[in-house]
Design a protein around this motif. Structure first.
Motif, PDB file in Angstrom:
ATOM      1  N   LYS A 208       0.704  -1.019  -0.357  1.00  0.00           N
ATOM      2  CA  LYS A 208      -0.098   0.162  -0.065  1.00  0.00           C
ATOM      3  C   LYS A 208       0.738   1.068  -0.521  1.00  0.00           C
ATOM      4  N   ASP A 209       2.142   1.077   0.965  1.00  0.00           N
ATOM      5  CA  ASP A 209       2.698   2.311   0.833  1.00  0.00           C
ATOM      6  C   ASP A 209       3.543   2.486  -0.009  1.00  0.00           C
ATOM      7  N   LYS A 210       3.959   1.563  -0.578  1.00  0.00           N
ATOM      8  CA  LYS A 210       4.628   2.042  -1.727  1.00  0.00           C
ATOM      9  C   LYS A 210       3.806   2.087  -3.459  1.00  0.00           C
ATOM     10  N   PHE A 211       3.724   1.535  -3.187  1.00  0.00           N
ATOM     11  CA  PHE A 211       2.679   0.870  -4.934  1.00  0.00           C
ATOM     12  C   PHE A 211       0.844   1.258  -5.462  1.00  0.00           C
ATOM     13  N   VAL A 212       0.818   1.986  -3.801  1.00  0.00           N
ATOM     14  CA  VAL A 212      -0.983   2.976  -4.518  1.00  0.00           C
ATOM     15  C   VAL A 212      -0.703   4.477  -3.468  1.00  0.00           C
ATOM     16  N   HIS A 213      -0.278   4.195  -2.050  1.00  0.00           N
ATOM     17  CA  HIS A 213      -0.434   5.689  -1.784  1.00  0.00           C
ATOM     18  C   HIS A 213       1.004   6.438  -1.960  1.00  0.00           C
ATOM     19  N   ASN A 214       2.134   5.545  -1.479  1.00  0.00           N
ATOM     20  CA  ASN A 214       3.622   6.400  -1.950  1.00  0.00           C
ATOM     21  C   ASN A 214       3.737   7.764  -1.335  1.00  0.00           C
ATOM     22  N   PRO A 215       3.123   7.790  -0.043  1.00  0.00           N
ATOM     23  CA  PRO A 215       3.005   9.643   0.148  1.00  0.00           C
ATOM     24  C   PRO A 215       4.188  10.653   0.102  1.00  0.00           C
ATOM     25  N   ARG A 216       5.818   9.475   0.506  1.00  0.00           N
ATOM     26  CA  ARG A 216       6.789  10.393  -0.251  1.00  0.00           C
ATOM     27  C   ARG A 216       7.386  10.515  -1.479  1.00  0.00           C
ATOM     28  N   PHE A 217       6.479  10.529  -2.349  1.00  0.00           N
ATOM     29  CA  PHE A 217       6.714  10.391  -3.894  1.00  0.00           C
ATOM     30  C   PHE A 217       8.307   9.731  -3.935  1.00  0.00           C
ATOM     31  N   GLU A 218       8.442   8.565  -4.046  1.00  0.00           N
ATOM     32  CA  GLU A 218       8.855   8.210  -4.030  1.00  0.00           C
ATOM     33  C   GLU A 218       9.377   6.985  -5.741  1.00  0.00           C
ATOM     34  N   PRO A 219       9.204   7.891  -6.655  1.00  0.00           N
ATOM     35  CA  PRO A 219       8.797   7.242  -8.286  1.00  0.00           C
ATOM     36  C   PRO A 219       9.175   5.848  -8.459  1.00  0.00           C
ATOM     37  N   TRP A 220      10.519   5.759  -8.722  1.00  0.00           N
ATOM     38  CA  TRP A 220      10.875   4.487  -8.857  1.00  0.00           C
ATOM     39  C   TRP A 220      10.137   2.941  -8.736  1.00  0.00           C
ATOM     40  N   TYR A 221       9.429   2.861  -7.967  1.00  0.00           N
ATOM     41  CA  TYR A 221       8.398   2.528  -6.686  1.00  0.00           C
ATOM     42  C   TYR A 221       7.383   2.261  -8.337  1.00  0.00           C
ATOM     43  N   ARG A 222       6.554   2.496  -8.683  1.00  0.00           N
ATOM     44  CA  ARG A 222       5.480   2.644  -9.362  1.00  0.00           C
ATOM     45  C   ARG A 222       6.199   2.980 -10.770  1.00  0.00           C
ATOM     46  N   HIS A 223       7.361   3.390 -11.399  1.00  0.00           N
ATOM     47  CA  HIS A 223       8.136   3.734 -12.886  1.00  0.00           C
ATOM     48  C   HIS A 223       8.621   2.506 -12.912  1.00  0.00           C
ATOM     49  N   GLU A 224       9.384   2.288 -12.032  1.00  0.00           N
ATOM     50  CA  GLU A 224      10.580   1.219 -12.379  1.00  0.00           C
ATOM     51  C   GLU A 224       9.812  -0.569 -11.323  1.00  0.00           C
TER      52      GLU A 224
END
Length: 364
Positions: A208-224
């Motif tokens: 949930k934290d890394k692929f759904v909400h990602n509040p700290r905006f760490e783009p590599w989780y969603r884009h890589e």
């Protein structure tokens, strides 16, 4: 008159005899209690002292460099005061010792004390504390505690959120930054702890934290990372939606997951096992806290480490640490039995080492 006087003396003598007998009985009882067998019931008990739960002959590191080639845990769980331990913490360490000694689970419970592990352990030299980071288990708050103890900030409230995870600015050295001899010394002498939670609930939190909400905006989780998992593990390639929990579970349960882990680098710390993160069978930890009982464990850890008079653990929002069985069952309701079993097979060591029960839905 003489007869009356004689009777009076006889009564006094009789009373004196009774008094002597009474005092003798009291003295006898006192002597019995004082010199009672120390192994018997009611004897003064020595306080329970937390001692070593595991000892290894040698730590092997597959990367080539043996960071701690001759590291031998001394069993000194506390560097200082002897602390009376609640039974629950003794039971946790006893369970850990037993599972670590189970040869059938060796591949799931043992790892090398490599640079990857040493990178996870933060150091507070001032108070002789080592904290192993297990992401998605309230570690941000513990890092704040150590930041204050190290003197970078005077209180937890003063620490900016963007500083906590900035290891160039937060004043938290990693154990890997020391020489081999310095590492051995700290592992042998310092108070060491980490926190765990139900392994499957932790994986849901990471997803949930890394692929759904990602509040700290760490783009590599969603884009890589997400696209890499989807390409390898999504069954229906025509779907265009983002990473689904089913994809994530299939990736984690794959026995050949490591080839992707290498590509993802240290970002995998959010979902790798506690064994891989902290080497609990190789390092003699002083205390293992549980997220589900953090309200009790946090103050206990502070007291056991001798820092409860210096800092407090941040307030825990009501209900946040309670295990949510319904949520876990809902997330796994759409996962195939095969994928559930494969995921459990990977995390079985974590379940067994820390006393978490195998979920009922694995049997359905």
């Amino acid at each position: 008159w003489l007869k009356s006087d004689n009777m009076h003396h006889q009564w006094l003598l009789l009373a004196a005899c009774f008094w002597v007998i009474f005092m003798f009985m009291v003295a006898s009882k006192f002597i019995t209690l004082t010199f009672k067998d120390p192994d018997g019931y009611g004897a003064k008990q020595e306080p329970l002292i937390l001692t070593a739960v595991t000892k290894v002959e040698e730590v092997h590191v597959p990367e080539g460099k043996h960071w701690l080639k001759d590291f031998q845990p001394t069993g000194k769980a506390f560097s200082g005061n002897l602390i009376r331990q609640p039974l629950v913490h003794m039971e946790r360490l006893e369970l850990l010792r037993n599972v670590c000694g189970d040869t059938a689970l060796k591949n799931l419970s043992h790892t090398s004390v490599s640079k990857f592990v040493l990178d996870r352990i933060f150091v507070c030299d001032k108070h002789k504390i080592l904290f192993c980071q297990t992401p998605k288990v309230g570690n941000t708050q513990w890092k704040k505690v150590l930041i204050v103890l190290n003197g970078a900030f005077s209180s937890i409230e003063e620490i900016p959120e963007n500083i906590v995870h900035d290891h160039e600015k937060n004043g938290l050295p990693r154990l890997s930054s020391f020489t081999d001899s310095e590492i051995k010394k700290r592992l042998n002498l310092y108070f060491k702890f980490f926190i765990v939670r139900d392994p499957f609930e932790r994986l849901i939190s990471a997803f949930k934290d890394k692929f759904v909400h990602n509040p700290r905006f760490e783009p590599w989780y969603r884009h890589e990372i997400a696209p890499g998992i989807i390409r390898k593990y999504r069954k229906n390639r025509t779907e265009t939606k983002g990473l689904q929990f089913e994809d994530f579970v299939r990736y984690l349960g794959d026995p050949n997951h490591r080839w992707l882990d290498v590509q993802f680098g240290d970002h995998i710390i959010h979902w790798v096992t506690y064994v891989e993160l902290c080497a609990p069978c190789e390092i003699t930890y002083s205390v293992i806290g549980h997220h589900e009982t953090l309200e009790d464990d946090a103050p206990f850890i502070l007291k056991a480490a001798g820092i409860d008079h210096l800092v407090s653990y941040p307030t825990i929002p009501p209900g946040i640490t309670v295990y949510n069985r319904t949520k876990v069952e809902w997330y796994f309701s759409g996962i195939s039995k095969r994928d559930r079993r494969r995921l459990y097979a990977r995390f079985e060591g974590d379940f067994k080492l820390f006393g978490y029960r195998e979920p009922d839905f694995l049997l359905n």
